[in-house]
Enzyme design. Structure first.
Site, short mmCIF file in Angstrom:
data_model
loop_
_atom_site.label_atom_id
_atom_site.label_comp_id
_atom_site.label_asym_id
_atom_site.label_seq_id
_atom_site.Cartn_x
_atom_site.Cartn_y
_atom_site.Cartn_z
N LYS A 102 64.27 -66.95 76.80
CA LYS A 102 64.56 -65.57 77.25
C LYS A 102 66.02 -65.39 77.62
O LYS A 102 66.59 -64.31 77.48
CB LYS A 102 63.68 -65.15 78.44
CG LYS A 102 63.69 -66.11 79.62
CD LYS A 102 62.55 -67.07 79.48
CE LYS A 102 62.51 -68.13 80.54
NZ LYS A 102 61.38 -69.03 80.33
N GLU A 127 56.85 -64.91 71.92
CA GLU A 127 55.75 -64.74 72.89
C GLU A 127 55.93 -65.61 74.12
O GLU A 127 55.64 -65.19 75.24
CB GLU A 127 54.41 -65.06 72.21
CG GLU A 127 53.18 -64.78 73.04
CD GLU A 127 53.01 -63.30 73.34
OE1 GLU A 127 53.30 -62.90 74.49
OE2 GLU A 127 52.59 -62.53 72.45
N GLU A 188 63.34 -76.44 89.85
CA GLU A 188 64.36 -77.35 89.33
C GLU A 188 65.22 -77.87 90.50
O GLU A 188 65.25 -77.26 91.57
CB GLU A 188 65.31 -76.59 88.39
CG GLU A 188 64.62 -75.82 87.30
CD GLU A 188 64.45 -76.63 86.03
OE1 GLU A 188 65.12 -77.66 85.91
OE2 GLU A 188 63.64 -76.22 85.19
N ASP A 199 66.12 -65.50 86.01
CA ASP A 199 65.10 -65.75 84.99
C ASP A 199 64.18 -64.53 84.84
O ASP A 199 63.92 -64.07 83.73
CB ASP A 199 64.30 -67.00 85.38
CG ASP A 199 63.14 -67.26 84.45
OD1 ASP A 199 63.38 -67.71 83.32
OD2 ASP A 199 61.99 -66.98 84.84
N LYS A 203 63.59 -61.79 81.49
CA LYS A 203 62.29 -61.35 80.96
C LYS A 203 62.15 -59.84 81.05
O LYS A 203 61.61 -59.19 80.15
CB LYS A 203 61.16 -62.05 81.72
CG LYS A 203 61.16 -63.56 81.50
CD LYS A 203 60.29 -64.26 82.53
CE LYS A 203 60.33 -65.76 82.35
NZ LYS A 203 59.76 -66.48 83.50
N GLY A 309 54.28 -74.01 81.81
CA GLY A 309 53.40 -75.16 81.65
C GLY A 309 53.31 -75.54 80.18
O GLY A 309 53.49 -74.72 79.29
N1 LIG Z 1 58.87 -75.30 80.52
C1 LIG Z 1 58.13 -74.20 80.39
O1 LIG Z 1 56.98 -74.13 80.83
C2 LIG Z 1 58.70 -73.00 79.67
C3 LIG Z 1 57.94 -71.81 79.59
C4 LIG Z 1 58.47 -70.72 78.88
C5 LIG Z 1 59.71 -70.81 78.30
N2 LIG Z 1 60.44 -71.96 78.43
C6 LIG Z 1 61.76 -72.01 77.79
O2 LIG Z 1 61.80 -73.13 76.92
C7 LIG Z 1 63.13 -73.63 76.85
C8 LIG Z 1 63.13 -75.11 77.20
O3 LIG Z 1 62.66 -75.28 78.51
P1 LIG Z 1 62.07 -76.69 79.00
O4 LIG Z 1 61.63 -76.49 80.39
O5 LIG Z 1 61.05 -77.20 78.03
O6 LIG Z 1 63.38 -77.59 78.95
P2 LIG Z 1 63.52 -79.16 78.87
O7 LIG Z 1 62.32 -79.83 79.44
O8 LIG Z 1 64.87 -79.46 79.41
O9 LIG Z 1 63.51 -79.50 77.30
C9 LIG Z 1 64.56 -79.12 76.48
C10 LIG Z 1 64.47 -79.91 75.17
O10 LIG Z 1 65.52 -79.48 74.32
C11 LIG Z 1 66.35 -80.57 73.96
N3 LIG Z 1 67.73 -80.09 73.95
C12 LIG Z 1 68.41 -79.53 74.98
N4 LIG Z 1 69.66 -79.19 74.60
C13 LIG Z 1 69.77 -79.54 73.30
C14 LIG Z 1 70.82 -79.46 72.34
N5 LIG Z 1 72.02 -78.94 72.65
N6 LIG Z 1 70.59 -79.92 71.10
C15 LIG Z 1 69.41 -80.45 70.79
N7 LIG Z 1 68.36 -80.54 71.65
C16 LIG Z 1 68.55 -80.11 72.89
C17 LIG Z 1 66.09 -81.65 74.98
O11 LIG Z 1 66.30 -82.92 74.37
P3 LIG Z 1 66.04 -84.33 75.15
O12 LIG Z 1 64.55 -84.52 75.12
O13 LIG Z 1 66.77 -85.34 74.36
O14 LIG Z 1 66.58 -84.13 76.53
C18 LIG Z 1 64.62 -81.41 75.35
O15 LIG Z 1 63.75 -82.06 74.44
C19 LIG Z 1 63.96 -72.75 77.80
O16 LIG Z 1 64.54 -71.71 77.06
C20 LIG Z 1 62.91 -72.20 78.74
O17 LIG Z 1 63.31 -70.97 79.32
C21 LIG Z 1 59.96 -73.06 79.09
#
Ligand SMILES: NC(=O)c1ccc[n+]([C@@H]2O[C@H](COP(=O)([O-])OP(=O)(O)OC[C@H]3O[C@@H](n4cnc5c(N)ncnc54)[C@H](OP(=O)(O)O)[C@@H]3O)[C@@H](O)[C@H]2O)c1
Length: 433
Positions: A102, A127, A188, A199, A203, A309
């Site tokens: 987002k 979504e 975090e 955040d 949205k 999640g």
């Molecule tokens: N977590 C949730 O429940 C959730 C829900 C809705 C939306 N989101 C969205 O999803 C996105 C990720 O969130 P997250 O919580 O899953 O983050 P996260 O746990 O930090 O995971 C990010 C992933 O992306 C990879 N990555 C980060 N920067 C990169 C780059 N420059 N090049 C290549 N790969 C890269 C990381 O690689 P490594 O594994 O090597 O570190 C990791 O696998 C965000 O936009 C967030 O707003 C998350």
């Protein structure tokens, strides 16, 4: 990838076979048990991605966006740097994109819309970007398409809802619940984006574009976080049958809320607000999200569920992949044309009841400040319909309910009546009933 693996037989029955051809990560050396079922290779084959049925593990996103054998990019990296480059590059090459990001969409909305035109080959699914597992985007793109949305409001951030719910039930101060949320993995190490409302604001920008057809500049949305919310706010709110939630809201104002075309302005805010304890917003506890949409035909519709999640988010991501593969994804991704809503001004005011909380260690001073605020509001033009002083909460706090008017006007009157540095702290919250 876990959902793709588990549901492969179901997708096969739909005629779909998703192959993970390449995975791009930041750290290619890290162990990845979640990818154990894939045959990973770190050697680029063919045109730059996995050879045969192998899956390339790489840190170079161009290996994905430039591979002609890849049809779809799933962007769950986050951020607005590499993610933006990869999404735009994929779109230019006719690859569809599914993103949970987002922050990226809100910060570059016109650019993202332009990259995925209705008559192009690439589709955009997002979504998972709003309220995680809650299917709100598809509802707004498709189910509410004939309707005129007049407001979208909701609890759009699970971390802050977890924290405020803990403050409400335990009477604990902000710093304690932040530590608790961090220990439980809900917040975090750097909680700024969540607790300062950034955040939720991202949205809200997407919901406002979908529902109201307006592009809110991110920096122009009135945004107040939860770090100033105190246990006294909950105690006073309870006396009014309310609790405190972080609410993102965008609504048409200024001339006929139901005609859509008649409204002249859009109010948009992310702010702690009082909401009824027994209503949909008040009963949405823990890390849940809720989006309430008011529209001319349907009336009020509400969408509640897990806002984040692993599996709730993955479900939304894979649902987008399915609709793209089946050809049912919304094109364009934001169906309401801007032309229909052009010329609406963005207001940072909130037209609502307001709640004023005053607190300090000297009960006499707090009481006098309350009198001064009531007098200042009474002298205001136009005068609010009523100013009610609620009972004092423990610790020498006073709450005033201001019935009707402009939140900006109330805030200005309060600032005039209670000068800073006088030992009395003040907060002004909207009340959304
Ligand atoms: N977590 C949730 O429940 C959730 C829900 C809705 C939306 N989101 C969205 O999803 C996105 C990720 O969130 P997250 O919580 O899953 O983050 P996260 O746990 O930090 O995971 C990010 C992933 O992306 C990879 N990555 C980060 N920067 C990169 C780059 N420059 N090049 C290549 N790969 C890269 C990381 O690689 P490594 O594994 O090597 O570190 C990791 O696998 C965000 O936009 C967030 O707003 C998350």
């Amino acid at each position: 990838v876990e959902v793709l693996r588990q549901q492969a037989p179901r997708f096969a029955a739909m005629g779909l076979d998703f192959r993970v051809r390449a995975v791009c990560v930041a750290d290619a050396a890290r162990q990845r048990p979640e990818l154990a079922h894939l045959r990973l290779t770190r050697t680029a084959g063919g045109a730059g991605a996995g050879a045969g049925d192998a899956t390339l593990l790489t840190t170079d996103h161009t290996a994905l966006t430039e591979d002609p054998a890849i049809d779809m990019l799933v962007e769950v990296a986050g951020g607005t740097g590499a993610a933006r480059t990869a999404v735009l590059s994929a779109a230019r090459r006719g690859k569809s994109v599914v993103t949970a990001n987002k922050a990226l969409l809100a910060a570059h909305l016109p650019e993202m819309e332009a990259a995925f035109p209705a008559d192009g080959r690439a589709r955009l699914g997002f979504e998972a970007a709003v309220a995680g597992g809650v299917p709100i985007i598809r509802a707004m793109q498709q189910s509410l398409a004939p309707d005129t949305v007049t407001s979208v409001a909701g609890i759009l951030n699970g971390t802050t809802n977890f924290m405020l719910s803990a403050m409400a039930s335990a009477g604990a101060p902000y710093a304690d619940v932040l530590r608790e949320a961090q220990a439980a993995g809900f917040a975090e190490a750097d909680p700024t984006a969540d607790v300062e409302g950034h955040d939720a604001r991202n949205k809200l920008v997407l919901l406002a574009r979908l529902g109201l057809g307006v592009t809110l500049p991110v920096g122009a949305v009135r945004t107040v976080g939860i770090s100033g919310v105190t246990p006294a706010d909950f105690a006073l709110a309870r006396e009014l049958g309310c609790t405190v939630k972080l609410i993102g809201r965008a609504a048409l104002t200024g001339g006929g809320s139901c005609g859509g075309g008649k409204a002249s302005a859009v109010e948009a805010s992310v702010t702690p607000a009082l909401v009824p304890l027994d209503g949909a917003l008040g009963t949405t506890g823990g890390a849940l999200n809720l989006v309430a949409v008011d529209s001319a035909y349907v009336g009020r519709s509400e969408y509640r569920g897990p806002g984040a999640g692993r599996f709730p988010t993955a479900n939304s991501v894979v649902a987008d992949m399915l609709s793209i593969a089946l050809g049912t994804a919304s094109a364009p991704p934001f169906p309401l044309p801007r032309a229909l809503t052009g010329g609406r001004a963005l207001s940072d005011d909130v037209t609502c009841e307001a709640f004023v909380r005053l607190s300090g260690s000297d009960g006499g001073r707090v009481g006098a400040a309350g009198e001064a605020v009531a007098a200042a509001l009474g002298a205001q033009q136009p005068r609010p319909r009523a100013v009610t002083q609620t009972a004092r909460a423990a610790g020498g706090s006073v709450g005033l309910l201001v019935d009707g008017g402009s939140l900006n006007a109330v805030t200005a009157a309060v600032a005039r009546a209670v000068p800073a540095g006088g030992g009395v702290t003040v907060a002004v919250y909207p009340v959304f009933r």
